[in-house]
Design a protein around this motif. Structure first.
Motif, mmCIF file in Angstrom:
data_model
loop_
_atom_site.group_PDB
_atom_site.id
_atom_site.type_symbol
_atom_site.label_atom_id
_atom_site.label_comp_id
_atom_site.label_asym_id
_atom_site.label_seq_id
_atom_site.Cartn_x
_atom_site.Cartn_y
_atom_site.Cartn_z
ATOM 1 N N UNK A 11 41.680 45.458 36.560
ATOM 2 C CA UNK A 11 41.855 45.680 35.129
ATOM 3 C C UNK A 11 42.602 44.512 34.484
ATOM 4 N N UNK A 12 43.583 43.954 35.191
ATOM 5 C CA UNK A 12 44.318 42.792 34.680
ATOM 6 C C UNK A 12 43.379 41.601 34.492
ATOM 7 N N UNK A 13 42.466 41.378 35.441
ATOM 8 C CA UNK A 13 41.495 40.283 35.303
ATOM 9 C C UNK A 13 40.628 40.485 34.068
ATOM 10 N N UNK A 14 40.153 41.708 33.871
ATOM 11 C CA UNK A 14 39.314 42.007 32.707
ATOM 12 C C UNK A 14 40.096 41.814 31.411
ATOM 13 N N UNK A 15 41.354 42.239 31.409
ATOM 14 C CA UNK A 15 42.201 42.090 30.221
ATOM 15 C C UNK A 15 42.419 40.615 29.888
ATOM 16 N N UNK A 16 42.667 39.808 30.911
ATOM 17 C CA UNK A 16 42.855 38.369 30.685
ATOM 18 C C UNK A 16 41.587 37.723 30.147
ATOM 19 N N UNK A 17 40.449 38.115 30.692
ATOM 20 C CA UNK A 17 39.188 37.567 30.187
ATOM 21 C C UNK A 17 39.005 37.943 28.718
ATOM 22 N N UNK A 18 39.227 39.213 28.399
ATOM 23 C CA UNK A 18 39.065 39.679 27.015
ATOM 24 C C UNK A 18 40.005 38.954 26.060
ATOM 25 N N UNK A 19 41.184 38.597 26.543
ATOM 26 C CA UNK A 19 42.146 37.881 25.707
ATOM 27 C C UNK A 19 41.711 36.427 25.492
ATOM 28 N N UNK A 20 41.216 35.771 26.542
ATOM 29 C CA UNK A 20 40.870 34.351 26.476
ATOM 30 C C UNK A 20 39.489 34.083 25.876
ATOM 31 N N UNK A 21 38.553 34.996 26.056
ATOM 32 C CA UNK A 21 37.162 34.764 25.667
ATOM 33 C C UNK A 21 36.947 34.453 24.187
ATOM 34 N N UNK A 22 37.633 35.094 23.251
ATOM 35 C CA UNK A 22 37.387 34.767 21.844
ATOM 36 C C UNK A 22 37.634 33.288 21.519
ATOM 37 N N UNK A 23 38.551 32.654 22.218
ATOM 38 C CA UNK A 23 38.840 31.236 21.967
ATOM 39 C C UNK A 23 37.840 30.327 22.671
ATOM 40 N N UNK A 24 37.448 30.700 23.912
ATOM 41 C CA UNK A 24 36.533 29.864 24.682
ATOM 42 C C UNK A 24 35.997 30.669 25.866
ATOM 43 N N UNK A 25 34.774 31.124 25.753
ATOM 44 C CA UNK A 25 34.175 31.978 26.778
ATOM 45 C C UNK A 25 34.098 31.272 28.128
ATOM 46 N N UNK A 26 33.703 30.013 28.121
ATOM 47 C CA UNK A 26 33.569 29.281 29.385
ATOM 48 C C UNK A 26 34.920 29.084 30.065
ATOM 49 N N UNK A 27 35.938 28.747 29.304
ATOM 50 C CA UNK A 27 37.275 28.584 29.873
ATOM 51 C C UNK A 27 37.806 29.918 30.402
ATOM 52 N N UNK A 28 37.516 30.999 29.685
ATOM 53 C CA UNK A 28 37.936 32.326 30.138
ATOM 54 C C UNK A 28 37.283 32.657 31.474
ATOM 55 N N UNK A 33 37.614 33.344 37.314
ATOM 56 C CA UNK A 33 37.045 33.007 38.628
ATOM 57 C C UNK A 33 38.095 32.371 39.530
ATOM 58 N N UNK A 34 38.888 31.468 38.978
ATOM 59 C CA UNK A 34 39.937 30.818 39.773
ATOM 60 C C UNK A 34 40.978 31.833 40.246
ATOM 61 N N UNK A 35 41.351 32.767 39.375
ATOM 62 C CA UNK A 35 42.331 33.779 39.750
ATOM 63 C C UNK A 35 41.763 34.759 40.770
ATOM 64 N N UNK A 36 40.486 35.058 40.674
ATOM 65 C CA UNK A 36 39.852 35.962 41.639
ATOM 66 C C UNK A 36 39.743 35.304 43.012
ATOM 67 N N UNK A 37 39.557 34.006 43.032
ATOM 68 C CA UNK A 37 39.405 33.273 44.293
ATOM 69 C C UNK A 37 40.752 32.953 44.944
ATOM 70 N N UNK A 38 41.783 32.743 44.156
ATOM 71 C CA UNK A 38 43.082 32.278 44.654
ATOM 72 C C UNK A 38 43.648 33.100 45.818
ATOM 73 N N UNK A 39 43.591 34.431 45.783
ATOM 74 C CA UNK A 39 44.196 35.193 46.882
ATOM 75 C C UNK A 39 43.502 35.032 48.238
ATOM 76 N N UNK A 40 42.346 34.403 48.294
ATOM 77 C CA UNK A 40 41.692 34.231 49.589
ATOM 78 C C UNK A 40 42.518 33.355 50.531
ATOM 79 N N UNK A 41 43.389 32.511 49.989
ATOM 80 C CA UNK A 41 44.282 31.711 50.839
ATOM 81 C C UNK A 41 45.213 32.613 51.655
ATOM 82 N N UNK A 42 45.451 33.812 51.159
ATOM 83 C CA UNK A 42 46.336 34.748 51.849
ATOM 84 C C UNK A 42 45.743 35.233 53.165
ATOM 85 N N UNK A 43 44.441 35.139 53.319
ATOM 86 C CA UNK A 43 43.803 35.575 54.560
ATOM 87 C C UNK A 43 44.252 34.729 55.748
#
Length: 91
Positions: A11-28, A33-43
């Motif tokens: 839900x936090x990821x979706x909220x961040x996207x919704x917040x960022x998308x109005x300014x720049x959809x591609x950047x959002x 995507x970067x935040x979703x991928x980042x925790x894989x280093x924890x493996x």
């Protein structure tokens, strides 16, 4: 190790996207995507994040990714991504 996302973290990821998308959809999309991928280093490095002792006896840690904080918990062979937010948010 197994990496799982809680509903709140998703839900936090979706909220961040919704917040960022109005300014720049591609950047959002890139940010989410970067935040979703980042925790894989924890493996391979589950204790790379700073431990948050206020949650003891649980082993809750935080991982900083650019200007975002990702909180996660180690529970045996499972890493649970608990929450994430921008560090400027009032938390």
């Amino acid at each position: 190790m197994d990496l799982q996302w809680t509903r709140k973290a998703v839900s936090d990821l979706a909220r961040l996207y919704d917040f960022l998308a109005p300014a720049n959809v591609e950047a959002a999309a890139r940010t989410v995507q970067a935040l979703a991928k980042a925790p894989t280093i924890l493996l391979t490095n589950p204790r790379i994040g700073e431990q948050l002792f206020q949650f003891e006896p649980r082993e809750v840690r935080r991982l900083l990714v650019r200007d975002y904080e990702i909180r996660y918990e180690l529970q045996g062979p499972v890493i649970s991504v608990l929450r994430l937010w921008h560090t400027r948010e009032d938390r």
